[in-house]
Enzyme design. Sequence first.
Site, PDB file in Angstrom:
ATOM      1  N   ASP A  15      25.244   2.476  60.095  1.00 15.10           N
ATOM      2  CA  ASP A  15      26.428   2.369  59.235  1.00 15.10           C
ATOM      3  C   ASP A  15      27.698   2.904  59.888  1.00 15.10           C
ATOM      4  OD1 ASP A  15      24.507   1.573  57.290  1.00 15.10           O
ATOM      5  OD2 ASP A  15      24.199   3.669  56.747  1.00 15.10           O
ATOM      6  N   GLU A 187      27.710  -4.671  49.787  1.00 14.80           N
ATOM      7  CA  GLU A 187      27.845  -3.219  49.856  1.00 14.80           C
ATOM      8  C   GLU A 187      28.719  -2.877  51.061  1.00 14.80           C
ATOM      9  OE1 GLU A 187      24.035  -1.400  50.772  1.00 14.80           O
ATOM     10  OE2 GLU A 187      23.429  -3.153  51.934  1.00 14.80           O
TER      11      GLU A 187
END
Length: 538
Positions: A15, A187
């Site tokens: 991420d 997301e």
Amino acid sequence: MPQVRNPILPGFHADPSILRVGEDYYIAVSTFEWYPGVQIYHSKDLANWDLVKRPLDRKSLLDMRGNPDSCGIWAPCLTHDGEKFWLVYTDVKRKDGSFKDSHNYITTAQAIEGPWSDPVYINSSGFDPSLFHDEDGRKWFVNMIWDHRRRPQTFAGIFLQEYDPVAQTLVGPRKNVFTGTPLGLVEGPHMYKRNGWYYLLTAEGGTAYEHAVSLARSRDIWGPYEIHPQNPVVSSKDAPLAAIQRAGHGDWVETPDGKVYLVHLMGRPIGQKRRCVLGRETSIQEAYWGDDDWLYIKNGPVPSLYVDLPAERDDTNYWAEQKYTFESGLHKDFQWLRTPETERIFSTGSDGKLTLVGREAPGSWFEQALVARRQTHFSYDAETVVDFSPIDERQFAGLTAYYSRFNFFYLTVTAHSDGQRELLIMASEASYPESKLRFPFPEAVQIPNEGKVRLALEIRSEELQFYYAMEGEELKKIGPVFDASIISDECGGHQAHGSFTGAFVGVACSDLNGTALEAKFDHLVYRPVKHVSDRYDV
């Protein structure tokens, strides 16, 4: 320009959030249940990165005791508004079931090294939030929303609301500005502004082999947002033979001379079972702006293994043997699990040794004395020397290759109920959705009750072998050859869509008698090995 081979951050580095401040680049990555929270790397050239800070390093900022595996810190967002650094992060307290209990916070600092401020709680409505600093000085909180009512489609979209930095709270209207593309599971939002367009970069498709980076834009921050004409902009979902798989969750940065690079997570599967033993890593791609004001990935959307960067990468240290001693404390390569109260689980001293305090069993979600570093190579050797005097089977310490409570291999110094010291291997080999702890050979190996014990393991791609020796003796094998690919996202108790970290190697100590028996470790050696089967190793 020199070509650099991906990943730029090998091993568990998921991420990525990238940022440039002047001539300095920073990447922040997720750490999940590993403490301290968030890893921030620094670079001058996008090719060579150095870990400079784990900012969530005290109890007021982070306490993850009780957090399940693969919960904790998800998808931090690091930004700078011209005055100071802003870090938005999520502490996920549970993952399974209808609710996530994903608490979102903001902390700030004048310098990347800190001090970082006490956190400001924002909300718990979703995870992976970011903060967008608009040209007019306003700040916007961009967050995916989790809708517990809509099983199985609980990813409800991307919500936008203004953040008041003086009142330290969200203010004004809140709106779902983007419900995603047909890829689903939207997301990880990041927002940008360029040439009058607001751009919304999101992660979609889940976190496994359908993962992707999607892009949308609007002239108005509130939308409507149109989708990129060639969406997704990054994905390996239609290229099963590509070297880089599971590509998604990205962020971009512009260089001082106007070039654009996008970082994203990735995986490198090995074996016929396609398991990513190094977890989700960070990759970089060259990008460019088209005449239509859309961002495109060079040679995309399938990510490139080799990328032109401003400088060559120096891999000397990457392939060097690391022998960690502890005279000056714990090396920055190491982390531990969940707790901010480090004095209860380990200490270091002028004798150069690492002392672990025996606490709960391996896999505990509360207080486990385990100190480890990331596995960053497909093949390596690890070795330690331990001084430990257990009195029974409830006290054990040793060397572990660890992913989660569901997946680990652990060579321990322990004792029989009669007090005779022995060696025992614990193996927790999850076969989703079940997990079991098993002892792979019927008879433990007796060793003298006095003397230090040398413990070692050898991983060669998908195979793991343990070794041991008493002081002054040569190493000898103990136990069978294990399937090292078990220590991977694909096997972490919830498969790749629910297991998010990566393999570690380290030392641990448990005392289920409650007497906090200590184990002293002289050192830990991590020796990378170039192995013929590791064709995608950097």
